[in-house]
Scaffold this motif. Structure first.
Motif, PDB file in Angstrom:
ATOM      1  N   GLN A 278       0.806  -1.215   0.000  1.00  0.00           N
ATOM      2  CA  GLN A 278       0.000   0.000   0.000  1.00  0.00           C
ATOM      3  C   GLN A 278       0.842   1.270   0.000  1.00  0.00           C
ATOM      4  N   ASN A 279       2.100   1.169   0.445  1.00  0.00           N
ATOM      5  CA  ASN A 279       2.967   2.346   0.519  1.00  0.00           C
ATOM      6  C   ASN A 279       3.985   2.412  -0.611  1.00  0.00           C
ATOM      7  N   ASN A 280       3.955   1.428  -1.507  1.00  0.00           N
ATOM      8  CA  ASN A 280       4.954   1.366  -2.578  1.00  0.00           C
ATOM      9  C   ASN A 280       6.376   1.400  -2.013  1.00  0.00           C
ATOM     10  N   LYS A 281       6.589   0.608  -0.954  1.00  0.00           N
ATOM     11  CA  LYS A 281       7.894   0.554  -0.307  1.00  0.00           C
ATOM     12  C   LYS A 281       8.428  -0.871  -0.282  1.00  0.00           C
ATOM     13  N   ILE A 282       9.751  -0.974  -0.199  1.00  0.00           N
ATOM     14  CA  ILE A 282      10.428  -2.243   0.044  1.00  0.00           C
ATOM     15  C   ILE A 282      11.172  -2.111   1.364  1.00  0.00           C
ATOM     16  N   GLY A 283      10.961  -3.072   2.263  1.00  0.00           N
ATOM     17  CA  GLY A 283      11.608  -3.043   3.568  1.00  0.00           C
ATOM     18  C   GLY A 283      12.730  -4.061   3.657  1.00  0.00           C
ATOM     19  N   LYS A 284      13.664  -3.811   4.575  1.00  0.00           N
ATOM     20  CA  LYS A 284      14.810  -4.700   4.770  1.00  0.00           C
ATOM     21  C   LYS A 284      14.886  -5.135   6.224  1.00  0.00           C
ATOM     22  N   LEU A 285      15.124  -6.434   6.436  1.00  0.00           N
ATOM     23  CA  LEU A 285      15.376  -6.981   7.762  1.00  0.00           C
ATOM     24  C   LEU A 285      16.778  -7.567   7.774  1.00  0.00           C
ATOM     25  N   THR A 286      17.558  -7.218   8.786  1.00  0.00           N
ATOM     26  CA  THR A 286      18.908  -7.760   8.926  1.00  0.00           C
ATOM     27  C   THR A 286      18.928  -8.743  10.083  1.00  0.00           C
ATOM     28  N   PRO A 287      19.112 -10.045   9.818  1.00  0.00           N
ATOM     29  CA  PRO A 287      19.093 -11.051  10.900  1.00  0.00           C
ATOM     30  C   PRO A 287      20.179 -10.786  11.938  1.00  0.00           C
TER      31      PRO A 287
END
Length: 206
Positions: free
Chosen positions: A197-206
């Motif tokens: 819905q926000n046109n975003k890509i998120g990143k998670l760093t383990p």
């Protein structure tokens, strides 16, 4: 090599999720199962995502015999929840014995969103989940993204990690409608997910 997949099926008590580990070279099943509610509860189980904990790096491979499956549950008297079941190959669970609730919606879903205009009570909820093995390949973890409804009625993204039956949730900073759509491991060692819905890509760093 194996392919893991799942789909939602109709049942007398509501709906369930059937999952499969497939041998692509022989077009046969290694194993399969069904996620059903505990007891005789009238519960709907749907919108699942499945992954093994396998990680392949060049000619080397690690883990792979265990899996985790995340899914939503709801009923006529409960808001939608995010849940997960983990299966260790040496001790597979009974179909409903190891439900672990990650989080629960704090409001009803938006009646005006993705509803059938000819039948307003038929509102769509689905396709907004994902699962991925841990990019490091040395922990045996599976990562998930899914959607719940927050107290304001917005579709909120929830990300979590399942490892050895333990669940750790990783909140995101974005407020309002986010609507996660999928998650995958990257060659950079991070997890990447979408906020549709926000046109975003998120990143998670383990």
């Amino acid at each position: 090599m194996a392919i893991w997949t799942q789909h939602t099926i109709d049942e007398d008590f509501g709906s369930a999720v059937a999952w499969y580990e497939i041998n692509p070279s022989a077009s046969t099943q290694f194993q399969h199962g069904e996620i059903i509610p505990p007891g005789s509860a009238l519960v709907y189980i749907f919108n699942a995502a499945i992954s093994s904990d396998r990680k392949v790096n060049g000619s080397g491979a690690s883990f792979g015999a265990d899996m985790a499956i995340g899914f939503n549950t709801s009923s006529s008297s409960t808001f939608v929840t995010d849940d997960v079941i983990t299966q260790v190959a040496s001790a597979p669970p009974s179909p409903s014995s190891q439900f672990k609730q990650v989080a629960s919606s704090s409001a009803a879903f938006q009646q005006a969103f993705a509803c059938n205009t000819n039948s307003p009570d038929d509102c769509r909820w689905g396709d907004y989940s994902g699962a991925s093995p841990d990019p490091s390949g040395n922990r045996g973890a599976v990562w998930f993204t899914n959607t719940l409804v927050d107290s304001t009625g917005n579709w909120a993204t929830r990300n979590w990690e399942a490892i050895a039956g333990n669940i750790t949730e990783y909140p995101i900073p974005t407020n309002g409608n986010t609507l996660s759509f999928g998650i995958t491991d990257g060659s950079d060692g991070n997890l990447w997910f979408t906020e549709n819905q926000n046109n975003k890509i998120g990143k998670l760093t383990p």
